[in-house]
Design an enzyme around this catalytic site. Structure first.
Site, PDB file in Angstrom:
ATOM      1  N   LYS A 141      72.563 -61.717  41.521  1.00  0.00           N
ATOM      2  CA  LYS A 141      72.934 -62.785  42.459  1.00  0.00           C
ATOM      3  C   LYS A 141      71.680 -63.243  43.177  1.00  0.00           C
ATOM      4  CE  LYS A 141      74.253 -62.794  46.855  1.00  0.00           C
ATOM      5  NZ  LYS A 141      73.557 -64.000  47.333  1.00  0.00           N
ATOM      6  N   GLY A 147      65.725 -58.339  50.708  1.00  0.00           N
ATOM      7  CA  GLY A 147      66.136 -59.201  51.813  1.00  0.00           C
ATOM      8  C   GLY A 147      65.791 -58.551  53.143  1.00  0.00           C
ATOM      9  N   SER A 148      66.481 -58.952  54.177  1.00  0.00           N
ATOM     10  CA  SER A 148      66.125 -58.481  55.523  1.00  0.00           C
ATOM     11  C   SER A 148      66.637 -57.059  55.777  1.00  0.00           C
ATOM     12  CB  SER A 148      66.708 -59.432  56.563  1.00  0.00           C
ATOM     13  OG  SER A 148      68.114 -59.378  56.487  1.00  0.00           O
ATOM     14  N   GLY A 168      70.059 -55.240  54.578  1.00  0.00           N
ATOM     15  CA  GLY A 168      69.859 -54.060  53.739  1.00  0.00           C
ATOM     16  C   GLY A 168      70.672 -52.876  54.243  1.00  0.00           C
ATOM     17  N   GLU A 224      64.557 -53.257  49.250  1.00  0.00           N
ATOM     18  CA  GLU A 224      63.227 -53.839  49.485  1.00  0.00           C
ATOM     19  C   GLU A 224      63.375 -54.769  50.690  1.00  0.00           C
ATOM     20  OE1 GLU A 224      60.653 -52.902  48.066  1.00  0.00           O
ATOM     21  OE2 GLU A 224      61.080 -52.227  46.046  1.00  0.00           O
ATOM     22  N   CYS A 252      56.882 -60.852  52.837  1.00  0.00           N
ATOM     23  CA  CYS A 252      57.237 -59.592  53.484  1.00  0.00           C
ATOM     24  C   CYS A 252      56.030 -58.711  53.769  1.00  0.00           C
ATOM     25  CB  CYS A 252      58.250 -58.847  52.627  1.00  0.00           C
ATOM     26  SG  CYS A 252      57.699 -58.681  50.914  1.00  0.00           S
ATOM     27  N   GLU A 311      60.268 -58.694  62.924  1.00  0.00           N
ATOM     28  CA  GLU A 311      59.748 -59.654  61.949  1.00  0.00           C
ATOM     29  C   GLU A 311      60.134 -61.081  62.342  1.00  0.00           C
ATOM     30  OE1 GLU A 311      61.716 -59.607  58.134  1.00  0.00           O
ATOM     31  OE2 GLU A 311      59.795 -59.578  57.108  1.00  0.00           O
TER      32      GLU A 311
HETATM   33  P1  NAD Z   1      68.910 -61.940  53.986  1.00  0.00           P
HETATM   34  O1  NAD Z   1      69.024 -60.489  54.260  1.00  0.00           O
HETATM   35  O2  NAD Z   1      69.519 -62.895  54.917  1.00  0.00           O
HETATM   36  O3  NAD Z   1      69.567 -62.272  52.533  1.00  0.00           O
HETATM   37  C1  NAD Z   1      69.182 -61.608  51.358  1.00  0.00           C
HETATM   38  C2  NAD Z   1      70.330 -61.598  50.369  1.00  0.00           C
HETATM   39  O4  NAD Z   1      71.399 -60.830  50.910  1.00  0.00           O
HETATM   40  C3  NAD Z   1      70.922 -62.980  50.052  1.00  0.00           C
HETATM   41  O5  NAD Z   1      71.135 -63.070  48.662  1.00  0.00           O
HETATM   42  C4  NAD Z   1      72.250 -62.961  50.798  1.00  0.00           C
HETATM   43  O6  NAD Z   1      73.250 -63.760  50.181  1.00  0.00           O
HETATM   44  C5  NAD Z   1      72.636 -61.498  50.715  1.00  0.00           C
HETATM   45  N1  NAD Z   1      73.563 -61.021  51.744  1.00  0.00           N
HETATM   46  C6  NAD Z   1      73.768 -61.500  53.002  1.00  0.00           C
HETATM   47  N2  NAD Z   1      74.705 -60.757  53.647  1.00  0.00           N
HETATM   48  C7  NAD Z   1      75.083 -59.804  52.784  1.00  0.00           C
HETATM   49  C8  NAD Z   1      76.003 -58.704  52.870  1.00  0.00           C
HETATM   50  N3  NAD Z   1      76.723 -58.468  53.968  1.00  0.00           N
HETATM   51  N4  NAD Z   1      76.133 -57.890  51.806  1.00  0.00           N
HETATM   52  C9  NAD Z   1      75.397 -58.096  50.680  1.00  0.00           C
HETATM   53  N5  NAD Z   1      74.524 -59.118  50.534  1.00  0.00           N
HETATM   54  C10 NAD Z   1      74.364 -59.947  51.574  1.00  0.00           C
HETATM   55  O7  NAD Z   1      67.362 -62.216  53.809  1.00  0.00           O
HETATM   56  P2  NAD Z   1      66.598 -63.571  53.443  1.00  0.00           P
HETATM   57  O8  NAD Z   1      66.583 -64.504  54.576  1.00  0.00           O
HETATM   58  O9  NAD Z   1      67.070 -64.059  52.125  1.00  0.00           O
HETATM   59  O10 NAD Z   1      65.123 -63.017  53.188  1.00  0.00           O
HETATM   60  C11 NAD Z   1      64.176 -62.774  54.187  1.00  0.00           C
HETATM   61  C12 NAD Z   1      63.953 -61.294  54.351  1.00  0.00           C
HETATM   62  O11 NAD Z   1      63.661 -60.690  53.086  1.00  0.00           O
HETATM   63  C13 NAD Z   1      62.791 -60.969  55.249  1.00  0.00           C
HETATM   64  O12 NAD Z   1      63.162 -59.908  56.085  1.00  0.00           O
HETATM   65  C14 NAD Z   1      61.706 -60.523  54.276  1.00  0.00           C
HETATM   66  O13 NAD Z   1      60.735 -59.674  54.821  1.00  0.00           O
HETATM   67  C15 NAD Z   1      62.524 -59.834  53.229  1.00  0.00           C
HETATM   68  N6  NAD Z   1      61.815 -59.751  51.965  1.00  0.00           N
HETATM   69  C16 NAD Z   1      61.502 -58.527  51.473  1.00  0.00           C
HETATM   70  C17 NAD Z   1      60.800 -58.414  50.286  1.00  0.00           C
HETATM   71  C18 NAD Z   1      60.446 -57.074  49.706  1.00  0.00           C
HETATM   72  O14 NAD Z   1      60.206 -57.014  48.501  1.00  0.00           O
HETATM   73  N7  NAD Z   1      60.394 -56.009  50.489  1.00  0.00           N
HETATM   74  C19 NAD Z   1      60.423 -59.564  49.590  1.00  0.00           C
HETATM   75  C20 NAD Z   1      60.749 -60.813  50.131  1.00  0.00           C
HETATM   76  C21 NAD Z   1      61.459 -60.891  51.307  1.00  0.00           C
END
Ligand code: NAD
Length: 487
Positions: free
Chosen positions: A181, A233-234, A238, A256, A290, A389
């Site tokens: 996804k 993601g965030s 996570g 991650e 990130c 962040e």
């Molecule tokens: P986010 O956490 O808002 O969303 C990430 C994903 O999670 C999306 O696909 C979203 O649809 C899904 N999601 C949202 N709520 C959910 C839930 N309750 N259950 C399961 N999935 C859910 O993050 P974002 O705004 O897409 O990304 C930014 C963040 O990602 C920043 O914190 C950044 O540091 C981090 N990031 C980390 C890495 C890494 O490899 N460590 C790489 C890039 C970005």
């Protein structure tokens, strides 16, 4: 539901076919440069996620289980070859969806993703185990790595194809089946490669692609038949994924998450390298990386000089903002969407209360998700801005006297993803690297993506690793087989 008439594929890809979502729900992607509609994608609901899992489950027990490692490798390499031909279209849709300059998307992010897929494919026929002789206890022991079954990943938007390649490549090289996804902010790049999956030779159900927002992600995280889930993601999301995984079937999670990386700058560094890394490169992606150094810790002997030069760089880059990222001449993009814009503007306000603003601190213009490159100094170490962040073009500069001070300040965060060290003294760089509580240290460079080393965070930045063999292993279970040699 009926297909939406638009340029990009909107349906789900399950069992090697495009199908309409039964949920009747959709997600909408808008262009952060001008607010125009990019497209609408169908969002997977419970029935759709069940259908994807059923397809992946049947495929895991079916023809795919008879594929040799070399056959799996060949499918992955073919997919990479086919994706490579589509890079210009993929780069365009990503730029429209989340505002990365087309030049970066086309010449860096997507080629990187293709490279990851090709490289990780090579592990498919090299999955090794261990054995222990029976000398000690009379049992000859074999440890084999086995695929976990149906696996999935939920991803973010800033380098979508690279995350797809890292997770899908690792899961499939290991012999699992997989559901991906993408982020709701950039859903079309994954859908745009779906028709290549059968052409690459994957049997139906092996590699499925669905769209949706957090609700769809939560359905994957809590599904009883999914055995491993990767998440990029965030940190707050996570933690939700980890909770859903634990409450359902205790599936393994690879998390991650975000970071608040320190960039530790010693006075023997190459200052131009620091300015390029923490200025030009950081700003070209609007600080939405990130691993980026967002807390720049500078040895007191050069803090004045570096701050002055950073201010100049940030102001030079500000002058380039406003060119639409789809233009090949664009060097600085937008923030990903209006939600991210609001979040970054809030960060600016917190910064103004807890530190001294040197440059920037506002939105740039009134249309599009553009903000000024921003620098704060003297930010209080217990403030939210120092610890949390922002994920935007904002850095905090602080001076340090001793190596020990720099290490303490660098580690003073719940995040532990990355650190960067700038010095010509390599012995010092290694010494400091070893003291940093992070998963990835880069010396004299920003956080680079490579295909071989491990990637992932310590502390609140995550669990598990992606990258090369480290990533493949996360999608496998070790199994011990013990033979009584006395019978
Ligand atoms: P986010 O956490 O808002 O969303 C990430 C994903 O999670 C999306 O696909 C979203 O649809 C899904 N999601 C949202 N709520 C959910 C839930 N309750 N259950 C399961 N999935 C859910 O993050 P974002 O705004 O897409 O990304 C930014 C963040 O990602 C920043 O914190 C950044 O540091 C981090 N990031 C980390 C890495 C890494 O490899 N460590 C790489 C890039 C970005």
């Amino acid at each position: 539901m009926t297909a939406t008439k638009q340029e990009f594929e909107s349906r789900l890809f399950i069992n090697n076919q495009f199908v309409h979502a039964k949920s009747g729900k959709t997600i909408t992607a808008t262009n952060p440069a001008d607010g125009s509609l990019v497209g609408v994608a169908e969002a997977a609901g419970p029935e759709d996620v069940d259908a994807a899992v059923a397809a992946a489950s049947a495929a895991f027990k079916g023809e795919w289980s008879t594929f040799t490692g070399l056959q799996r490798r060949n499918c992955l390499v073919k997919l990479a070859d086919l994706i490579e031909k589509r890079i210009p279209e993929l780069a365009r849709v990503d730029t429209l969806s989340m505002g990365v300059p087309i030049m970066l998307s086309q010449h860096f992010v997507h080629p990187w993703g293709v490279g990851i897929l090709r490289s990780i494919a090579g592990y498919a026929d090299k999955i090794e185990g261990q054995s222990f002789t029976d000398q000690d206890d009379g049992f000859y022991k074999i440890v084999e790595w086995c695929p976990a079954g149906v696996t999935a990943a939920i991803s973010t938007w800033n380098a979508g194809l690279a995350y797809f390649a890292g997770y899908a490549g690792a899961a499939l090289a290991a012999g699992n089946t997989f559901i991906y996804k993408a982020s709701e902010k950039a859903p079309f790049n994954a859908l745009m490669i779906a028709d290549l999956i059968p052409e690459a030779g994957f049997p139906p159900g092996v590699l499925n692609i669905i769209s949706g927002g957090g609700e769809t992600g939560a359905l994957l995280a809590s599904h009883m038949q999914i055995r491993v889930i990767g998440f990029t993601g965030s940190a707050p999301t996570g933690k939700k994924v980890a909770e859903l995984a634990a409450r359902s079937n205790l599936k393994k999670t690879i998390l991650e998450l975000g970071g608040k990386a320190p960039g530790i700058v010693f006075d023997d560094c190459n200052i131009e390298n620091v300015l390029q890394t923490c200025g030009d490169i950081f700003l070209s992606i609007n600080g939405q990386a990130c691993t980026a150094s967002t807390r720049i810790l500078v040895q007191s002997t050069i803090v004045e000089e570096l701050t002055k030069k950073m201010k100049e760089r940030f102001e030079n880059m500000e002058a380039l903002i406003g060119c639409n990222p789809i233009e090949p001449t664009s060097r600085v993009g937008t923030l990903a969407d209006t939600k991210q814009l609001e979040h970054v503007l809030k960060g600016f306000e917190i910064g103004k209360e807890s530190g001294k603003l040197i440059t920037g601190g506002s939105r740039k213009g009134t249309t599009g998700c553009y903000v000024q490159p921003t620098i704060f100094v003297d930010v209080e170490e217990d403030s939210k801005l120092w610890r949390e962040e922002v994920y935007g073009p904002v850095v905090l500069i602080k001076s340090f006297e001793t190596e020990e001070d720099a290490i303490r300040m660098g580690n003073d965060t719940e995040y532990g993803l990355a650190a960067q060290i700038f010095t010509r003294d390599i012995a010092r760089a290694i010494r400091v690297s070893r003291k940093m509580d992070v998963g990835v240290v880069t010396i004299n460079s920003g956080g680079i993506g490579d295909n071989q080393s491990s990637f992932g965070g310590m502390k609140g930045s995550g669990l598990g690793r992606t990258g090369g063999w480290y990533g493949v292993k996360e999608f496998m279970e070790p199994k011990s087989i013990k033979i009584n040699m006395k019978v």
